[in-house]
Structures are given as C-alpha cells and as structure tokens.
Design a protein around this motif. Structure first.
Motif, PDB file in Angstrom:
ATOM      1  N   LEU A   1      18.122   5.639  31.135  1.00 29.20           N
ATOM      2  CA  LEU A   1      18.641   6.744  30.340  1.00 29.20           C
ATOM      3  C   LEU A   1      17.682   7.083  29.201  1.00 29.20           C
ATOM      4  O   LEU A   1      17.331   8.249  28.982  1.00 29.20           O
ATOM      5  CB  LEU A   1      20.022   6.401  29.784  1.00 29.20           C
ATOM      6  N   TYR A   2      17.241   6.064  28.493  1.00 36.28           N
ATOM      7  CA  TYR A   2      16.284   6.246  27.399  1.00 36.28           C
ATOM      8  C   TYR A   2      14.996   6.905  27.904  1.00 36.28           C
ATOM      9  O   TYR A   2      14.507   7.874  27.321  1.00 36.28           O
ATOM     10  CB  TYR A   2      15.984   4.890  26.758  1.00 36.28           C
TER      11      TYR A   2
ATOM     12  N   ASN B   1      13.784  10.804  27.011  1.00 34.53           N
ATOM     13  CA  ASN B   1      12.559  10.970  26.238  1.00 34.53           C
ATOM     14  C   ASN B   1      11.418  11.585  27.032  1.00 34.53           C
ATOM     15  O   ASN B   1      10.669  12.404  26.495  1.00 34.53           O
ATOM     16  CB  ASN B   1      12.116   9.631  25.644  1.00 34.53           C
ATOM     17  N   TYR B   2      11.267  11.196  28.282  1.00 33.85           N
ATOM     18  CA  TYR B   2      10.069  11.591  29.023  1.00 33.85           C
ATOM     19  C   TYR B   2      10.297  12.627  30.113  1.00 33.85           C
ATOM     20  O   TYR B   2       9.364  13.315  30.515  1.00 33.85           O
ATOM     21  CB  TYR B   2       9.379  10.348  29.593  1.00 33.85           C
TER      22      TYR B   2
ATOM     23  N   PRO C   1      13.890  13.855  22.357  1.00 29.22           N
ATOM     24  CA  PRO C   1      13.569  12.627  21.611  1.00 29.22           C
ATOM     25  C   PRO C   1      14.842  11.853  21.262  1.00 29.22           C
ATOM     26  O   PRO C   1      15.738  12.389  20.608  1.00 29.22           O
ATOM     27  CB  PRO C   1      12.875  13.139  20.345  1.00 29.22           C
ATOM     28  N   THR C   2      14.930  10.658  21.771  1.00 25.92           N
ATOM     29  CA  THR C   2      16.126   9.835  21.598  1.00 25.92           C
ATOM     30  C   THR C   2      15.705   8.406  21.320  1.00 25.92           C
ATOM     31  O   THR C   2      14.848   7.867  22.017  1.00 25.92           O
ATOM     32  CB  THR C   2      16.982   9.867  22.885  1.00 25.92           C
ATOM     33  N   SER C   3      16.336   7.787  20.333  1.00 31.73           N
ATOM     34  CA  SER C   3      16.061   6.369  20.063  1.00 31.73           C
ATOM     35  C   SER C   3      16.810   5.516  21.082  1.00 31.73           C
ATOM     36  O   SER C   3      17.782   5.968  21.705  1.00 31.73           O
ATOM     37  CB  SER C   3      16.504   6.001  18.644  1.00 31.73           C
TER      38      SER C   3
ATOM     39  N   MET D   1      22.094   3.824  23.589  1.00 33.66           N
ATOM     40  CA  MET D   1      23.194   2.857  23.699  1.00 33.66           C
ATOM     41  C   MET D   1      24.501   3.446  23.172  1.00 33.66           C
ATOM     42  O   MET D   1      25.571   3.197  23.742  1.00 33.66           O
ATOM     43  CB  MET D   1      22.846   1.560  22.966  1.00 33.66           C
ATOM     44  N   GLN D   2      24.420   4.253  22.110  1.00 35.80           N
ATOM     45  CA  GLN D   2      25.625   4.880  21.560  1.00 35.80           C
ATOM     46  C   GLN D   2      26.258   5.850  22.558  1.00 35.80           C
ATOM     47  O   GLN D   2      27.475   5.963  22.623  1.00 35.80           O
ATOM     48  CB  GLN D   2      25.283   5.632  20.274  1.00 35.80           C
TER      49      GLN D   2
END
Length: 180
Positions: free
Chosen positions: A130-131, A135-136, A141-143, A148-149
């Motif tokens: 997911l991350y 992001n890619y 842009p996601t931390s 996780m949230q």
C-alpha cells in the motif's frame, strides 16, 4: 498434495475465499469482507502446504481475470492499492498451518496464536505494498505511518474477531472431521 482429496480441498478453500470477498460489511474506503477468515481457516484446516496452495489458486484465478477479488479481477489488479493484502494470503495460510501444527497440540489458543500471526503476515505485506503503491504508482506522497492509519488500524478489531472465529471453527472442524 498429490491426492485428489488434497486438490479438491485446496480448490474448495480457494472458492470459499472468493465467496468471502463478496460477503461485505460497508466501511469507508474499503469494506470489511470475510476473505481473511477463509484464508486463515484454510491454513488451520488444511495445513501449510494445502492451505498455501488454496490461496495461490485464489490469487491465480483473480489475476487470470475471474472476478474473485472484492474489486473484481485481472492482471491490472496488481496496481490496486490493496493488492498487497491479497499477496499476503498464501503466506498467511502457510504461517497459520505451520503454527497450528507445532507439537500437534492443536487447541483454541494455538489456533488463535496462529490466526493472529497470519493476520500479521497479511498486514505486513499489505501495508508495505500500500505504501509503495501510493507513493510510487499513484504519486500520492504518503508516510508509512499514514499507510498504517488508513490500511491497518481501522481493521484490527474486525480481524482479531475473525481470528477468534477461526480458532473456534477450526477446533470444532478438527474434532469432527479428519483433514490432515
């Protein structure tokens, strides 16, 4: 898993996982489904090899275009933000099957621990993908914390409940039927 019985049971759990994708409880962003319940149960009932095979079959059916995932099917589904959770299904089933068989002491607590470990495997792979997808691929842009949230925390209680249900069902099935 060369026996016809093993193949039939693996196919049965692949089909149950597909059915579980369409048993939905509406929730913002992603609905709750019963896929994870059947993934965990496949490992607990069939063991690591047959359980993993059932989930690999489920994954293959979806990637070949059958609408077995909660959002459809097809190779393009790998671009779906939640595809990583599905990638975790074979791993989770193998983990559950392996832990369930340790010492042949199959009991409620062992099935519960196995189920929670299986959920952790699904979530670890799912959140990572997911991350990466956000992001890619999506260019959002996601931390990792934000991933996780969105993809983990809202589902923890429901997944834990599924783990308890799997432990109860697996224990009852193992008492009445010989699946090993």
């Amino acid at each position: 898993m060369k026996s016809p019985r093993g193949l039939i049971l693996a196919a049965l759990f692949a089909a149950l996982t597909a059915i579980g994708a369409y048993i939905r409880i509406p929730f913002p962003v992603v609905p709750f489904t019963l896929q994870v319940f059947f993934v965990l149960l496949s490992g607990a009932i069939l063991g690591p090899r047959r359980g993993c095979a059932s989930q690999l079959l489920y994954l293959a059916m979806g990637l070949l275009g059958l609408p077995v995932f909660s959002g459809g099917g097809g190779v393009q589904y790998v671009l779906h933000p939640t595809f990583g959770f599905i990638l975790g299904f074979p791993v989770a089933s193998w983990v559950v099957g392996t832990i369930s068989r340790i010492g042949r002491g199959e009991n409620f607590w062992q099935y519960l621990a196995a189920s929670l470990a299986g959920i952790a495997a699904i979530d670890a792979i799912g959140i990572l993908v997911l991350y990466l997808n956000l992001n890619y691929l999506a260019g959002v842009p996601t931390s990792f914390w934000r991933a996780m949230q969105v993809g983990l925390f809202p589902f923890l209680a429901f997944d834990a409940a599924k783990g308890v249900a799997v432990a109860i069902v697996a224990l009852k099935v193992k008492e009445h039927y010989l699946f090993s």
